[in-house]
Motif scaffolding. Sequence first.
Motif, mmCIF file in Angstrom:
data_model
loop_
_atom_site.group_PDB
_atom_site.id
_atom_site.type_symbol
_atom_site.label_atom_id
_atom_site.label_comp_id
_atom_site.label_asym_id
_atom_site.label_seq_id
_atom_site.Cartn_x
_atom_site.Cartn_y
_atom_site.Cartn_z
ATOM 1 N N ILE A 174 0.859 -1.193 0.000
ATOM 2 C CA ILE A 174 0.000 0.000 0.000
ATOM 3 C C ILE A 174 0.896 1.244 0.000
ATOM 4 C CG2 ILE A 174 -1.669 1.316 1.372
ATOM 5 C CD1 ILE A 174 -2.984 -1.051 0.098
ATOM 6 N N ARG A 175 0.571 2.163 -0.899
ATOM 7 C CA ARG A 175 1.390 3.379 -1.060
ATOM 8 C C ARG A 175 1.088 4.384 0.052
ATOM 9 N NH1 ARG A 175 3.948 1.337 -5.542
ATOM 10 N NH2 ARG A 175 2.489 0.363 -6.971
ATOM 11 N N HIS A 176 2.053 5.267 0.297
ATOM 12 C CA HIS A 176 1.881 6.266 1.356
ATOM 13 C C HIS A 176 0.626 7.110 1.107
ATOM 14 C CE1 HIS A 176 5.843 4.901 1.985
ATOM 15 N NE2 HIS A 176 6.502 5.837 1.326
ATOM 16 N N ALA A 177 0.420 7.515 -0.159
ATOM 17 C CA ALA A 177 -0.732 8.367 -0.469
ATOM 18 C C ALA A 177 -2.036 7.632 -0.159
ATOM 19 C CB ALA A 177 -0.707 8.792 -1.939
ATOM 20 N N GLU A 178 -2.028 6.309 -0.310
ATOM 21 C CA GLU A 178 -3.239 5.535 -0.015
ATOM 22 C C GLU A 178 -3.497 5.479 1.490
ATOM 23 O OE1 GLU A 178 -3.523 2.278 -3.538
ATOM 24 O OE2 GLU A 178 -1.732 2.124 -2.298
ATOM 25 N N VAL A 179 -2.432 5.299 2.274
ATOM 26 C CA VAL A 179 -2.606 5.314 3.732
ATOM 27 C C VAL A 179 -3.144 6.674 4.159
ATOM 28 C CG1 VAL A 179 -1.396 5.207 5.957
ATOM 29 C CG2 VAL A 179 -0.844 3.563 4.159
ATOM 30 N N ALA A 180 -2.631 7.737 3.517
ATOM 31 C CA ALA A 180 -3.041 9.100 3.881
ATOM 32 C C ALA A 180 -4.496 9.370 3.533
ATOM 33 C CB ALA A 180 -2.139 10.119 3.183
ATOM 34 N N GLN A 181 -5.036 8.668 2.526
ATOM 35 C CA GLN A 181 -6.357 9.028 2.003
ATOM 36 C C GLN A 181 -7.442 7.970 2.200
ATOM 37 O OE1 GLN A 181 -5.215 9.957 -2.017
ATOM 38 N NE2 GLN A 181 -4.278 11.896 -1.443
ATOM 39 N N THR A 182 -7.073 6.794 2.674
ATOM 40 C CA THR A 182 -8.094 5.753 2.829
ATOM 41 C C THR A 182 -9.017 6.071 4.010
ATOM 42 O OG1 THR A 182 -6.620 4.096 1.909
ATOM 43 C CG2 THR A 182 -8.447 3.276 3.229
ATOM 44 N N PRO A 183 -10.330 6.152 3.776
ATOM 45 C CA PRO A 183 -11.267 6.521 4.853
ATOM 46 C C PRO A 183 -11.112 5.661 6.113
ATOM 47 C CG PRO A 183 -12.392 6.523 2.739
ATOM 48 C CD PRO A 183 -11.001 6.012 2.475
ATOM 49 N N LEU A 184 -10.901 4.358 5.940
ATOM 50 C CA LEU A 184 -10.770 3.474 7.104
ATOM 51 C C LEU A 184 -9.611 3.910 8.004
ATOM 52 C CD1 LEU A 184 -11.586 0.786 8.561
ATOM 53 C CD2 LEU A 184 -9.894 -0.358 7.119
ATOM 54 N N PRO A 223 -6.227 8.420 12.585
ATOM 55 C CA PRO A 223 -5.859 9.639 11.833
ATOM 56 C C PRO A 223 -4.392 10.024 12.004
ATOM 57 C CG PRO A 223 -7.425 10.130 13.625
ATOM 58 C CD PRO A 223 -7.359 8.654 13.497
ATOM 59 N N GLY A 224 -3.803 9.681 13.153
ATOM 60 C CA GLY A 224 -2.386 10.003 13.368
ATOM 61 C C GLY A 224 -1.500 9.300 12.354
ATOM 62 N N LEU A 225 -1.872 8.079 11.970
ATOM 63 C CA LEU A 225 -1.100 7.316 10.983
ATOM 64 C C LEU A 225 -1.302 7.895 9.585
ATOM 65 C CD1 LEU A 225 0.607 4.849 10.163
ATOM 66 C CD2 LEU A 225 -1.501 3.499 10.108
ATOM 67 N N ALA A 226 -2.561 8.272 9.274
ATOM 68 C CA ALA A 226 -2.830 8.885 7.965
ATOM 69 C C ALA A 226 -2.060 10.194 7.847
ATOM 70 C CB ALA A 226 -4.332 9.123 7.796
ATOM 71 N N GLY A 227 -2.017 10.954 8.942
ATOM 72 C CA GLY A 227 -1.305 12.230 8.941
ATOM 73 C C GLY A 227 0.183 12.041 8.725
ATOM 74 N N LEU A 228 0.742 11.012 9.367
ATOM 75 C CA LEU A 228 2.167 10.719 9.165
ATOM 76 C C LEU A 228 2.440 10.397 7.701
ATOM 77 C CD1 LEU A 228 4.542 8.515 11.244
ATOM 78 C CD2 LEU A 228 4.070 7.860 8.889
ATOM 79 N N ALA A 229 1.594 9.550 7.123
ATOM 80 C CA ALA A 229 1.810 9.138 5.724
ATOM 81 C C ALA A 229 1.709 10.328 4.779
ATOM 82 C CB ALA A 229 0.798 8.059 5.334
ATOM 83 N N ALA A 230 0.837 11.284 5.107
ATOM 84 C CA ALA A 230 0.644 12.468 4.252
ATOM 85 C C ALA A 230 1.870 13.372 4.247
ATOM 86 C CB ALA A 230 -0.578 13.249 4.716
ATOM 87 N N GLY A 231 2.769 13.168 5.225
ATOM 88 C CA GLY A 231 3.946 14.030 5.308
ATOM 89 C C GLY A 231 5.237 13.363 4.876
ATOM 90 N N ILE A 232 5.158 12.139 4.366
ATOM 91 C CA ILE A 232 6.373 11.437 3.934
ATOM 92 C C ILE A 232 6.854 12.007 2.604
ATOM 93 C CG2 ILE A 232 7.346 9.219 3.194
ATOM 94 C CD1 ILE A 232 5.298 7.828 5.005
ATOM 95 N N GLY A 233 8.137 12.262 2.504
ATOM 96 C CA GLY A 233 8.760 12.644 1.228
ATOM 97 C C GLY A 233 8.032 13.767 0.539
#
Lengths: 274, 161
Positions: free
Chosen positions: A75-85, A91-101
Amino acid sequence: MYVHDFIYHRAGSVEEAVRLMGEAEEGRYLAGGQTLVQTMKQKLAMSSDVIDLGGIAELRKISAQGDTVQIGSMIRHAEVAQTPLVLERIPGLAGLAAGIGDRQVRNMGTLGGSVANSDPAADYPAAVLGLDAVVVTDSREIEAGDFFVDLYETALEEGELIVAIRFRVPMRSAYYKFRHPASSFAMVGAFVAQFPDGFRVAVTGARPTVFRWQAAEAALQAVASPEAVAQLDTDGIEDILSDMHCDETYRRRLMPVAVRRALDAMNAPDKETD
Amino acid sequence: MSIDVKMIVNGKPVRRSVEPGTLLVHFIRNELGLTGTHVGCDTAQCGACSVSVDGRVIKSCSILAAQVQDCSVLTIEGVAGGEELHLLQTAFLQCHGLQCGYCTPGMIMTALDIIGENSNPSREEIAEGLDGNLCRCTGYHNIVDAIELGARMMRQGGGSV
């Protein structure tokens, strides 16, 4: 720059990937390639065989089971950042993924690739350790606390493949990093999570590998306020990294600040923290 | 040992036999002759090589051609409708969003990704979205202006890729 010659395999299943790796002279799994392809270009990684995991559907699932969320390794970082589940439950994990690279890296880089590479300044290891996760491989399950061993070194055996990471859903969590302005890697990053049985604080970027900062956990357990961590000292912690961008003294100074800002973000998730 | 790589590029199926280590950017430029996609830094810093794979922007110097097997790739050559510029390209022209132009194909591809995700991005969101693209001429102001205008024109004009 050009990549050296190798035998390319595109595996269709986890079983096939592991078999191909077993047969290779010196094989390497290719996930998103956001680190591996550049290191191959620089001739820092030379492999006889590259086994591309991009075609394996079973590595691309996200599911909730009880109080856990399991995310497939491809699963790509952008998908972790945007997947509703993920956004809903962690949300803390989605937020982290949204800030990678950067945007392009997030569209290609994968959870499993990042965790297996275990870069000392990578973001994901902080979430894996901070969220008390389990690394699920083709052959076993490894607790996050046993997984990260040293600089670029994990508990993975030769040829062992990460299938998914199973994160424990916290009551609340947040990540804050002092982002290196050029690379976006963490100079120091802190993942703070609150569970019914206590706080977990995982720090990345500061030592050869991610670690739990027990003193910060204990301080938060006693008083869950930003002031509780603001004055923490790092005296007992050894092997703090030092480089031209951020020397040891400065990194030590950043650690409690990163924890405090993660805590601020956790307390006010809609407010920008800086 | 060569491998067979096939994909859809700008709507057309292509198939080539290449060395396994062939980067996507070299596949696009050398095998297909589409030289609008640029190599700036060759180390994943600058974003001049940005192209879209299955609708998401990536850096084509950072992946192997083999990794996009059977995927749909859009390069800068596929953005305009024949001789008619895409609205976003028109906006770059109007806002003087480029000087030397070397970074521009990557900027356009990334901007399309930003707008695809949010049709009305703020200036801050545009700037953050361009984190992986470097421009050494403009200081970015006109690029952000161009993307803001392009997004507006696309919302009004219904231009899409």
